[in-house]
Design a protein around this motif. Structure first.
Motif, short mmCIF file in Angstrom:
data_model
loop_
_atom_site.label_atom_id
_atom_site.label_comp_id
_atom_site.label_asym_id
_atom_site.label_seq_id
_atom_site.Cartn_x
_atom_site.Cartn_y
_atom_site.Cartn_z
N LEU A 46 0.83 -1.21 0.00
CA LEU A 46 0.00 0.00 0.00
C LEU A 46 0.86 1.26 0.00
O LEU A 46 0.55 2.23 -0.70
CB LEU A 46 -0.93 -0.01 1.22
N ILE A 47 1.95 1.25 0.76
CA ILE A 47 2.83 2.42 0.80
C ILE A 47 3.44 2.68 -0.56
O ILE A 47 3.54 3.84 -1.01
CB ILE A 47 3.94 2.23 1.87
N ARG A 48 3.86 1.63 -1.25
CA ARG A 48 4.42 1.80 -2.61
C ARG A 48 3.39 2.45 -3.53
O ARG A 48 3.73 3.35 -4.32
CB ARG A 48 4.86 0.45 -3.17
N LYS A 49 2.16 2.02 -3.43
CA LYS A 49 1.12 2.58 -4.29
C LYS A 49 0.83 4.04 -3.92
O LYS A 49 0.65 4.89 -4.81
CB LYS A 49 -0.16 1.74 -4.18
N LEU A 50 0.77 4.34 -2.63
CA LEU A 50 0.51 5.72 -2.21
C LEU A 50 1.67 6.64 -2.59
O LEU A 50 1.45 7.80 -2.97
CB LEU A 50 0.27 5.77 -0.70
N GLN A 51 2.89 6.14 -2.48
CA GLN A 51 4.05 6.94 -2.91
C GLN A 51 3.99 7.22 -4.40
O GLN A 51 4.32 8.33 -4.85
CB GLN A 51 5.35 6.20 -2.56
N PHE A 52 3.56 6.23 -5.16
CA PHE A 52 3.44 6.43 -6.60
C PHE A 52 2.35 7.45 -6.92
O PHE A 52 2.54 8.32 -7.79
CB PHE A 52 3.14 5.11 -7.30
N ILE A 53 1.22 7.36 -6.23
CA ILE A 53 0.14 8.32 -6.45
C ILE A 53 0.61 9.72 -6.08
O ILE A 53 0.30 10.70 -6.78
CB ILE A 53 -1.11 7.93 -5.63
N SER A 54 1.39 9.84 -5.01
CA SER A 54 1.95 11.13 -4.61
C SER A 54 2.84 11.70 -5.72
O SER A 54 2.79 12.89 -6.04
CB SER A 54 2.74 10.99 -3.31
N PHE A 55 3.65 10.83 -6.31
CA PHE A 55 4.51 11.24 -7.42
C PHE A 55 3.68 11.75 -8.61
O PHE A 55 4.01 12.76 -9.23
CB PHE A 55 5.39 10.07 -7.86
N VAL A 56 2.59 11.05 -8.90
CA VAL A 56 1.72 11.45 -10.02
C VAL A 56 1.09 12.81 -9.73
O VAL A 56 1.02 13.68 -10.61
CB VAL A 56 0.64 10.39 -10.26
N PHE A 57 0.64 13.01 -8.49
CA PHE A 57 0.04 14.31 -8.12
C PHE A 57 1.06 15.44 -8.32
O PHE A 57 0.74 16.49 -8.89
CB PHE A 57 -0.42 14.27 -6.67
N GLU A 58 2.28 15.22 -7.83
CA GLU A 58 3.32 16.25 -7.95
C GLU A 58 3.66 16.53 -9.41
O GLU A 58 3.84 17.69 -9.81
CB GLU A 58 4.57 15.81 -7.19
N SER A 59 3.71 15.48 -10.22
CA SER A 59 4.00 15.65 -11.64
C SER A 59 2.88 16.41 -12.34
O SER A 59 3.12 17.26 -13.20
CB SER A 59 4.18 14.29 -12.31
N ALA A 60 1.64 16.12 -11.94
CA ALA A 60 0.50 16.79 -12.55
C ALA A 60 0.49 18.28 -12.22
O ALA A 60 0.19 19.13 -13.07
CB ALA A 60 -0.80 16.14 -12.09
N VAL A 61 0.83 18.62 -10.97
CA VAL A 61 0.87 20.02 -10.55
C VAL A 61 2.02 20.75 -11.24
O VAL A 61 1.89 21.92 -11.64
CB VAL A 61 1.00 20.12 -9.02
N SER A 62 3.17 20.08 -11.38
CA SER A 62 4.31 20.69 -12.06
C SER A 62 3.98 21.01 -13.51
O SER A 62 4.42 22.03 -14.06
CB SER A 62 5.53 19.75 -12.02
N LYS A 63 3.18 20.17 -14.12
CA LYS A 63 2.80 20.38 -15.51
C LYS A 63 1.72 21.44 -15.65
O LYS A 63 1.70 22.20 -16.63
CB LYS A 63 2.31 19.06 -16.11
N ASP A 64 0.83 21.50 -14.68
CA ASP A 64 -0.28 22.45 -14.73
C ASP A 64 -0.55 22.96 -13.32
O ASP A 64 -1.17 22.27 -12.50
CB ASP A 64 -1.53 21.77 -15.29
N LEU A 65 -0.08 24.18 -13.01
CA LEU A 65 -0.18 24.72 -11.65
C LEU A 65 -1.62 24.91 -11.19
O LEU A 65 -1.89 24.98 -9.99
CB LEU A 65 0.58 26.05 -11.57
N THR A 66 -2.54 25.01 -12.12
CA THR A 66 -3.94 25.18 -11.72
C THR A 66 -4.48 23.95 -10.98
O THR A 66 -5.47 24.03 -10.25
CB THR A 66 -4.83 25.45 -12.94
N ARG A 67 -3.82 22.81 -11.15
CA ARG A 67 -4.25 21.59 -10.45
C ARG A 67 -3.97 21.65 -8.96
O ARG A 67 -4.50 20.85 -8.19
CB ARG A 67 -3.55 20.36 -11.05
N PHE A 68 -3.11 22.60 -8.55
CA PHE A 68 -2.76 22.69 -7.13
C PHE A 68 -3.97 22.99 -6.27
O PHE A 68 -4.05 22.58 -5.11
CB PHE A 68 -1.70 23.77 -6.92
N VAL A 69 -4.93 23.70 -6.81
CA VAL A 69 -6.15 24.02 -6.07
C VAL A 69 -6.86 22.75 -5.63
O VAL A 69 -7.33 22.64 -4.49
CB VAL A 69 -7.09 24.90 -6.91
N ALA A 70 -6.93 21.78 -6.53
CA ALA A 70 -7.64 20.53 -6.23
C ALA A 70 -6.77 19.52 -5.51
O ALA A 70 -7.27 18.72 -4.72
CB ALA A 70 -8.17 19.92 -7.53
N LEU A 71 -5.45 19.57 -5.77
CA LEU A 71 -4.57 18.51 -5.26
C LEU A 71 -3.66 18.94 -4.11
O LEU A 71 -3.11 18.09 -3.41
CB LEU A 71 -3.68 17.98 -6.40
#
Length: 340
Positions: A254-279
């Motif tokens: 579960l930790i591996r999966k949550l760490q991966f999801i965290s990485f995806v969130f950070e990558s999504a925000v880096s690509k589009d800062l407007t996502r920071f509001v939701a994430l």
């Protein structure tokens, strides 16, 4: 005239050993209700129905059959005349008994031994003990949907209590769009899940039928239902998915999966800062939870469900699918150019 060898070859060989006879169950191995659905029967409901099937009170079944299995060498014949509170204290007679307690494990093992069934663990939340915290997860008293009771009675179906009703955040019945009741409409009592005499659908205090509450029962506004529908649906998913699991979920996975999801969130925000509001908020919570977990289970309603909502995942996907599958779905959802 046939010779001795031909006679011997035609004789049937009969073994004088006693045939192996499978062990017979002490109690009827009745089928749990709703397995594989969000309305899977709870462990305590199964126990009470089992007593009903044997024309026994809950107290008699528990103290004569279940208590000796749980207590082992500490059991004394005098216990058979005692009340169930001598085995299930106030802390054990609550809906949390359908959760992850030590007594839950003991009760499950006792019932499986007595019925010779091997699937009663799925009637509780024991499967999730390693990964989900029981803090603030379960109710203090029984709760039920009177419309469900009445419908099952009219349709001549078995009356039972779904495991779903044991959870604190399950406050409404999505099927009937009404609030769950946690007080007897006749005597006003709040009720335990284990009692000396407990028939499914009836009050263990005044013995009255609890289907279809009085006219004063509060209705639930559709908007209120939508606000908590997600939590109820997610909890129901976890209950329903248990029979499909090939092995019990572990913290490491579960930790591996949550760490991966965290990485995806950070990558999504880096690509589009407007996502920071939701994430942004859930990213911070996830980072803290994973960084400070110290092998402690995660909170279901405050962390795991919100993370899945933001990631556009169901809980069954989180626990059933592997990292490779999750990465493909998440990269596609967040429009990230990574290749799996």
């Amino acid at each position: 005239m046939p010779n001795q060898d031909s006679i011997n070859s035609e004789l049937e060989v009969v073994s004088l050993k006693a045939p192996a006879i499978p062990r017979r169950s002490r109690l009827f191995p009745i089928e749990p209700i709703g397995v594989g659905t969000a309305y899977t029967e709870s462990l305590t409901s199964y126990l009470n129905r089992l007593a009903q099937e044997h024309c026994l009170t809950s107290r008699t079944l528990i103290m004569r059959e279940i208590a000796p299995q749980i207590m082992g060498q500490d059991f004394e014949v005098s216990y058979r005349k005692k009340k169930v509170s001598s085995l299930f204290a106030n802390t054990d007679a609550k809906p949390a008994l359908n959760g992850m307690k030590t007594m839950t494990q003991n009760l499950t093992q006792a019932l499986e031994y007595l019925t010779q069934r091997e699937d009663l663990k799925i009637l509780s939340f024991l499967t999730w003990k390693r990964v989900i915290s029981e803090r603030e997860l379960f109710r203090q008293y029984r709760a039920w949907c009177p419309d469900c009771y009445e419908q099952w009675k009219q349709e001549k179906k078995s009356i039972y209590e779904p495991l779903l009703w044991s959870f604190r955040d399950v406050k409404i019945c999505l099927h009937h769009q009404c609030q769950l009741i946690d007080e007897c409409p006749h005597c006003g009592s709040r009720l335990p899940v284990i009692a000396n005499f407990l028939l499914p659908g009836f009050c263990s205090r005044c013995k009255e039928w609890m289907g279809r509450d009085k006219d004063g029962r509060k209705s639930t506004h559709p908007r209120d239902i939508e606000e908590i529908r997600s939590n109820i649906t997610s909890i129901g998913e976890l209950i329903a998915v248990v029979p499909q699991l090939k092995y019990e979920p572990t913290m490491e996975e579960l930790i591996r999966k949550l760490q991966f999801i965290s990485f995806v969130f950070e990558s999504a925000v880096s690509k589009d800062l407007t996502r920071f509001v939701a994430l942004g908020n859930i990213m911070e919570q996830l980072k803290i939870a994973v960084g400070q977990h110290q092998n402690k289970p995660f909170h279901l309603v405050k962390l795991i469900i919100p993370v899945c909502q933001r990631a556009n995942l169901t809980l069954s996907q989180l626990f059933l699918e592997d990292i490779q599958w999750l990465s493909r779905i998440l990269f596609e959802h967040f429009h990230l150019g990574y290749k799996v």
